[in-house]
Motif scaffolding. Sequence first.
Motif: not given
Length: 169
Positions: A1-14
Amino acid sequence: MAKFNIWSAVAAGTAAGIVAGMVKMGWENILPPRTPARDATNPPQRTLEMMGISPEAAHATYSYNGHDLPWPSYLVHYTFSTGFGIAYTVLGHYFPIIKTGHGLFFGLAAWAGAHLYTLPKMGVIPAAADQPVEEHVSEALGHMLWMWSIDAIGNTFYERMTALHQDQD
């Protein structure tokens, strides 16, 4: 399982919040939550006025194809939607229970928290008992569809960004 990437999550949420904001606006064209009289000053405009913004500024418009469109309302609407998109996408990683039902339950909770409690308490909209049933139906279903969209778009965008990062590593 890939490490959680908060910046990818912020971009995805945006991205999810912006698109879901469009979904919610489209929904309200099908089932308008307010009467035309109540929409003369919509909740975003009323909120801006309560924050000290002049009625003229809160009701400012731009013209497109013969329509005068309320850009300050859109600014509030999309800021709210994007903020929830980011929060849902990031917090859903740490507290997966909020993603139960693919956003449907979270959307219903957001509607209840905002439209049945917070906005009436602030004086932005009438008390829940004084809102017409059509408003409750439109807002409850609209918030469920809005959050379902955030869930679907945010998850897809995040998974693709994560896969892209893994391919680059």
